[in-house]
Design a protein around this motif. Structure first.
Motif, PDB file in Angstrom:
ATOM      1  N   ILE A 118      80.968  -5.974  47.430  1.00  0.00           N
ATOM      2  CA  ILE A 118      79.927  -6.888  47.927  1.00  0.00           C
ATOM      3  C   ILE A 118      80.530  -7.929  48.864  1.00  0.00           C
ATOM      4  O   ILE A 118      79.987  -8.218  49.928  1.00  0.00           O
ATOM      5  CB  ILE A 118      79.210  -7.560  46.731  1.00  0.00           C
ATOM      6  N   TYR A 121      81.525  -5.891  52.185  1.00  0.00           N
ATOM      7  CA  TYR A 121      80.502  -5.209  52.989  1.00  0.00           C
ATOM      8  C   TYR A 121      79.091  -5.720  52.739  1.00  0.00           C
ATOM      9  O   TYR A 121      78.147  -5.234  53.343  1.00  0.00           O
ATOM     10  CB  TYR A 121      80.545  -3.701  52.727  1.00  0.00           C
ATOM     11  N   GLY A 122      78.957  -6.693  51.797  1.00  0.00           N
ATOM     12  CA  GLY A 122      77.617  -7.171  51.445  1.00  0.00           C
ATOM     13  C   GLY A 122      76.867  -7.754  52.630  1.00  0.00           C
ATOM     14  O   GLY A 122      75.638  -7.784  52.655  1.00  0.00           O
ATOM     15  N   ARG A 125      73.495  -5.771  56.147  1.00  0.00           N
ATOM     16  CA  ARG A 125      72.281  -5.746  55.330  1.00  0.00           C
ATOM     17  C   ARG A 125      71.753  -4.345  55.049  1.00  0.00           C
ATOM     18  O   ARG A 125      71.427  -4.018  53.912  1.00  0.00           O
ATOM     19  CB  ARG A 125      71.191  -6.601  55.984  1.00  0.00           C
ATOM     20  N   ARG A 128      73.976  -2.689  52.566  1.00  0.00           N
ATOM     21  CA  ARG A 128      73.879  -3.328  51.262  1.00  0.00           C
ATOM     22  C   ARG A 128      72.603  -2.920  50.531  1.00  0.00           C
ATOM     23  O   ARG A 128      72.585  -2.741  49.313  1.00  0.00           O
ATOM     24  CB  ARG A 128      73.896  -4.868  51.445  1.00  0.00           C
ATOM     25  N   PHE A 133      75.317   2.307  49.472  1.00  0.00           N
ATOM     26  CA  PHE A 133      76.210   1.285  48.925  1.00  0.00           C
ATOM     27  C   PHE A 133      76.663   1.667  47.514  1.00  0.00           C
ATOM     28  O   PHE A 133      77.834   1.549  47.166  1.00  0.00           O
ATOM     29  CB  PHE A 133      75.470  -0.066  48.914  1.00  0.00           C
TER      30      PHE A 133
END
Lengths: 265, 349
Positions: A118, A121-122, A125, A128, A133
């Motif tokens: 997270i 790469y959170g 959007r 995520r 994901f």
């Protein structure tokens, strides 16, 4: 050896008690999902209503879990089989190191792994919010099982010599991989595949952190139903889960049995 | 395959082929070797002598250190991997594919060459017939005995009609009786096909029986190259002499055209030497009466072996020899005997 009836009776009793200790909660849970009202017990009667309700509420979740498990399987096959082959061909310190690094996600708590994903790469959007994901998390977690399974079988069949044999007959590296390595690694690939699918379907730690309300999986849905629904629905959910996972476990058993039978011959 | 022309073997030249492994161990000192077409050459030596490394360099499974060159029929193949060299190879562990039946194994080389299924199976069946194992065609590899596996491995290597066949200790995994039988079979086959063959073994009996020439190797270098008779009767040094068969040695000196040792003296050719040793094979010496030759020994042990007797002799200085005697010769332990040596069949080193 002479066995005293008393000792035998005691052994039997201990075994039965231990088995009951494990089986009773499962049976209770299943029953809870099938009774009309758990607090009134069996007197209230049996019903499949709760199971139907679970299906109605969570069918997309169940489907998503299955697709996710298959996608995880696909990715671990694409990465794990060639990687296992490459590592088995060149045993050495570097191979060991790679193996250790790949195995690390099994030892690290799923929550920490998820947090790392997270944090890194959170911010993206679309990524995520998508199932991809969760897929990344599942692949990280299941890959070592595929890898080790493939490497174990390749070591057992002495794949280097087999490949040299195929090469001496004129086979290119690609032909060797497809026609000799993969078919002979099949038991390991199958065992690894079942492992990956069951692990992915049952994975909770990682998924709980990585999911969004729109990307729930089976175990996350289970937690959700325990937290927010009637106990009967949560129990019926467990039943559905059982029905999905048990055939997979039986398949693993059968394949393990086949391998042993072959060895005996 | 019996009615098609025999494949012609390739000439192989190794020049300056050495091999140093990444950890620094030198497996092979740079060596030169010429192999003529159709020849069967045996690489013989103890384990770790570099014979398998040499074979793997010829095969293309290892590349020689910089400067080394491998030529097939004068063409440089040093950079070609094994799959482009058109060699047949038989491995010590056979390396048969467990996922394929016997005939599929034998047809595999044709399959990767793009030969149509019908034709490749027909050609594989011919090879199986030639090896007299056509009844095994549909078997799985795990249903075969060691000797059958060995034949299948050979059939598979020959099915692609290679220019060169490489055999890496092909009989080592088999029991003694089967080994003798298959050795004779392989020998017949290699001669019939007139294919260039390179055969690696640590077994001197195999080497002597199969080789047109034998390359004796030691510590990553060639100790001697020669015909089996050369190697056996005129070994280049102590190592070759003791590795190939039982060798007797007498220690002494050469003075005035005679080799003098504790057991007596015999006439030899050559200049005087302060220390010399005379080596000969057990079967080249003939026992005689104690006074009938210049050499005198005491009989220490007699082993009756049916066709022959094997006799252990002791010299005055404690040296021991093994010689052979006719089955009906009367030999008594403790008696003195004489020994006659054929000057053409001993070496002075």
């Amino acid at each position: 050896m002479q066995r005293s009836p008393l000792v035998f009776a005691l052994q039997l009793l201990v075994t039965l008690l231990a088995a009951a200790f494990l089986v009773v909660p499962a049976a209770q849970s299943i029953l809870a999902g099938l009774t009309v009202n758990y607090f009134q017990g069996l007197r209230s009667g049996l019903t499949l209503d709760w199971v139907a309700q679970v299906w109605g509420l969570y069918a997309p979740t169940i489907l998503r879990s299955i697709l996710l498990a298959l996608a995880t399987l696909g990715v671990t096959l694409l990465i794990g089989v060639p990687a296992g082959w490459a590592l088995a061909r060149k045993p050495g310190r570097l191979s060991r190191l790679v193996e250790e690094v790949v195995t690390l996600p099994v030892a690290i708590p799923g929550l920490a792994l998820a947090l790392g994903l997270i944090l890194a790469y959170g911010g993206i959007r679309e990524f995520r919010a998508s199932v991809a994901f969760i897929l990344v998390g599942h692949v990280l977690y299941t890959l070592p099982f595929m890898l080790r399974s493939v490497m174990a079988v390749l070591a057992a069949i002495d794949v280097r010599t087999l490949e040299e044999g195929a090469a001496s007959l004129g086979a290119s590296p690609w032909q060797r991989f497809i026609q000799v390595v993969v078919p002979n690694a099949r038991p390991g690939i199958l065992a690894g595949s079942l492992m990956v699918v069951t692990l992915s379907i049952g994975e909770f730690n990682l998924t709980w952190m990585l999911h969004t309300p729109l990307t729930q999986t089976l175990p996350v849905g289970l937690a959700d139903s325990y937290a927010s629904m009637r106990l009967e629905i949560a129990s019926a959910y467990t039943l559905v889960f059982f029905l999905m996972i048990v055939p997979l476990l039986i398949a693993i058993q059968i394949m393990g049995g086949e391998k042993r039978a072959k060895k005996r011959k | 395959m019996t009615d098609t022309p025999a494949p012609t073997g390739a000439a192989i030249t190794l020049s300056g082929c050495g091999k140093t492994f990444p950890d620094g161990t030198c497996a092979l000192e740079p060596l030169d070797l010429q192999i003529t077409p159709g020849e069967t050459i045996v690489l013989l030596g103890p384990s770790g002598c570099g014979k398998t490394t040499t074979l793997r360099i010829i095969a293309g499974l290892e590349s020689p250190d910089a400067g080394g060159k491998v030529l097939f029929d004068g063409q440089d193949v040093t950079q070609l991997p094994i799959e482009k060299r058109n060699v047949g190879m038989v491995f010590q562990s056979y390396a048969l594919f467990p996922n394929m039946s016997v005939i599929e194994n034998v047809a595999y080389g044709l399959r990767v060459r793009g030969v149509a299924k019908k034709e490749r199976l027909a050609r594989a069946a011919e090879v199986l017939e030639m090896m007299r194992i056509d009844q095994l065609a549909e078997r799985r590899i795990d249903q075969l005995s060691g000797g059958q596996r060995q034949r299948v491995a050979l059939a598979r290597a020959l099915a692609v009609r290679p220019r060169v066949i490489l055999l890496d200790e092909p009989l080592t995994a088999l029991d003694a009786a089967l080994r003798d039988h298959l050795r004779a079979e392989i020998d017949g086959l290699l001669r019939r096909l007139a294919i260039t063959a390179i055969y690696v073994t640590h077994d001197q009996a195999e080497a002597l029986a199969l080789g047109d020439r034998i390359v004796v190797m030691r510590h990553g270098a060639i100790a001697q190259i020669g015909s089996p008779r050369d190697i056996y009767f005129r070994p280049a040094d102590d190592f070759v002499a003791s590795f190939v068969g039982v060798t007797n040695r007498l220690e002494g000196a050469v003075r005035g055209g005679r080799f003098e040792t504790a057991a007596g003296s015999i006439a030899v050719a050559g200049p005087d030497r302060a220390t010399a040793s005379l080596a000969f094979r057990p079967e080249t010496a003939v026992l005689c009466g104690a006074g009938d030759s210049g050499l005198r020994f005491r009989v220490e042990q007699v082993h009756f072996q049916g066709a022959r007797q094997r006799v252990q002799l002791g010299a005055a200085d404690g040296g021991r020899l093994v010689v052979e005697a006719a089955a009906d010769a009367v030999l008594v332990v403790g008696d003195d005997v004489g020994l006659v040596l054929d000057p053409a069949r001993f070496v002075l080193v």
